[in-house]
Motif scaffolding. Structure first.
Motif, PDB file in Angstrom:
ATOM      1  N   PHE A  87       0.851  -1.191  -0.149  1.00 18.80           N
ATOM      2  CA  PHE A  87       0.239  -0.116   0.119  1.00 18.80           C
ATOM      3  C   PHE A  87       1.011   1.166   0.014  1.00 18.80           C
ATOM      4  O   PHE A  87       1.757   1.447   1.100  1.00 18.80           O
ATOM      5  N   ASN A  88       0.552   2.272  -0.963  1.00 17.20           N
ATOM      6  CA  ASN A  88       1.382   3.312  -0.954  1.00 17.20           C
ATOM      7  C   ASN A  88       0.834   4.411  -0.246  1.00 17.20           C
ATOM      8  O   ASN A  88       1.701   5.502  -0.159  1.00 17.20           O
ATOM      9  N   GLY A  89      -0.158   4.371   0.285  1.00 17.63           N
ATOM     10  CA  GLY A  89      -0.801   5.425   1.214  1.00 17.63           C
ATOM     11  C   GLY A  89      -0.198   5.276   2.659  1.00 17.63           C
ATOM     12  O   GLY A  89       0.509   4.614   2.935  1.00 17.63           O
ATOM     13  N   CYS A  90      -1.045   6.255   3.261  1.00 17.17           N
ATOM     14  CA  CYS A  90      -0.777   6.449   4.921  1.00 17.17           C
ATOM     15  C   CYS A  90      -1.654   5.466   5.554  1.00 17.17           C
ATOM     16  O   CYS A  90      -2.900   5.538   5.557  1.00 17.17           O
ATOM     17  N   VAL A  91      -1.024   4.431   6.521  1.00 14.59           N
ATOM     18  CA  VAL A  91      -1.808   3.720   7.320  1.00 14.59           C
ATOM     19  C   VAL A  91      -1.546   4.054   8.832  1.00 14.59           C
ATOM     20  O   VAL A  91      -0.494   4.155   9.241  1.00 14.59           O
ATOM     21  N   ILE A  92      -2.708   4.357   9.462  1.00 18.50           N
ATOM     22  CA  ILE A  92      -2.647   4.577  11.086  1.00 18.50           C
ATOM     23  C   ILE A  92      -3.235   3.627  11.716  1.00 18.50           C
ATOM     24  O   ILE A  92      -4.342   3.281  11.387  1.00 18.50           O
ATOM     25  N   VAL A  93      -2.522   2.836  12.396  1.00 22.18           N
ATOM     26  CA  VAL A  93      -2.859   1.557  13.222  1.00 22.18           C
ATOM     27  C   VAL A  93      -3.013   1.832  14.792  1.00 22.18           C
ATOM     28  O   VAL A  93      -1.773   2.118  15.102  1.00 22.18           O
ATOM     29  N   VAL A  94      -3.813   1.337  15.329  1.00 22.82           N
ATOM     30  CA  VAL A  94      -3.990   1.413  16.861  1.00 22.82           C
ATOM     31  C   VAL A  94      -4.167  -0.058  17.102  1.00 22.82           C
ATOM     32  O   VAL A  94      -4.893  -0.681  16.612  1.00 22.82           O
ATOM     33  N   SER A  95      -2.892  -1.045  17.558  1.00 24.03           N
ATOM     34  CA  SER A  95      -3.234  -2.365  17.900  1.00 24.03           C
ATOM     35  C   SER A  95      -2.198  -2.682  19.045  1.00 24.03           C
ATOM     36  O   SER A  95      -1.117  -2.119  19.384  1.00 24.03           O
ATOM     37  N   HIS A  96      -2.459  -3.817  19.909  1.00 22.77           N
ATOM     38  CA  HIS A  96      -1.939  -4.430  20.661  1.00 22.77           C
ATOM     39  C   HIS A  96      -0.958  -5.793  20.453  1.00 22.77           C
ATOM     40  O   HIS A  96      -0.417  -6.313  20.932  1.00 22.77           O
ATOM     41  N   ASP A  97      -1.260  -6.011  18.932  1.00 21.90           N
ATOM     42  CA  ASP A  97      -0.638  -7.097  18.182  1.00 21.90           C
ATOM     43  C   ASP A  97       0.621  -6.625  17.652  1.00 21.90           C
ATOM     44  O   ASP A  97       0.901  -5.971  16.522  1.00 21.90           O
TER      45      ASP A  97
END
Length: 227
Positions: A87-97
């Motif tokens: 993926f070439n865009g921006c990914v914002i992730v909130v995760s405990h994994d």
């Protein structure tokens, strides 16, 4: 699914390349013979996968994912991870994994003492390494010179049996990680048409991931005892 195919025969990906809707559906494990089936016949996991596909078909340049590993089954999560790698865009992730973060992110924003937010380059494992390096010098300065040195924490806190367990876990984890990588290569490589095999491999992958998680937690616990 039929609705999706009627909306667009071609899907424009973020990098400008074009893929047919049918190819996109196959990428998300919907084979040609299932692409015209009524949506009500899909399972819960397939519907979540279809919903995710509809979002991605709009070619977004920003994705915000809130604990995606809690809501998606293993199959859908594996497809999402593979998609995000390219993926070439921006990914914002909130995760405990930690494993999901290791695979899909290249920057960590950490909420630190005092409500400060600090940026760390790299994935979650690199973030942990950097935090450990920063804390080590502080630990060495804590012991006052006037205090008599205490016996080795290894002899006091950890038994021979635990030390042996620690060493065994260190050997097991790389073997399990290698096996996990082999299964992922099969699942995420060329599309599989044998759904029985897909299900078996997906279950094995989930069990391996859980075992690696458990062993890693135990390894960290023993490592803390070892100092």
């Amino acid at each position: 699914i039929e609705y999706l195919k009627s909306v667009a025969e071609l899907v424009k990906i973020l990098d400008g390349s074009v893929i047919t809707a049918s190819q996109m559906l196959e990428k998300f494990l919907f084979p040609p013979d299932q692409q015209y089936a009524p949506i009500y016949k899909l399972s819960g996991g397939e519907r979540r996968r279809l919903f995710l596909l509809r979002v991605l078909m709009s070619a977004p340049n920003v994705l915000i994912l809130d604990e995606p590993t809690n809501d998606l089954d293993v199959q859908t999560l594996a497809i999402l991870e593979e998609y995000l790698e390219d993926f070439n865009g921006c990914v914002i992730v909130v995760s405990h994994d930690r494993y999901f973060l290791d695979r899909v992110v290249d920057t960590i924003f950490s909420f630190e003492t005092g409500g400060n937010i600090r940026q760390y380059p790299g994935n979650y494992s690199l973030y942990l390494d950097q935090k450990k390096e920063e804390e080590e010098p502080k630990e060495k300065k804590v012991t006052p010179k006037t205090v008599k040195a205490s016996p080795s924490p290894v002899n006091k806190k950890i038994s021979f049996k635990e030390k042996k367990e620690y060493e065994d876990i260190e050997k097991q984890i790389p073997i399990l990680e290698s096996k996990k990588a082999e299964i992922e290569q099969v699942l995420y490589g060329e599309p599989l048409e044998d759904f029985t095999k897909i299900t078996a491999l997906t279950e094995e992958l989930a069990q391996l991931s859980q075992k690696i998680d458990n062993l890693t937690d135990r390894w960290l616990e023993l490592a803390e005892k070892l100092g």
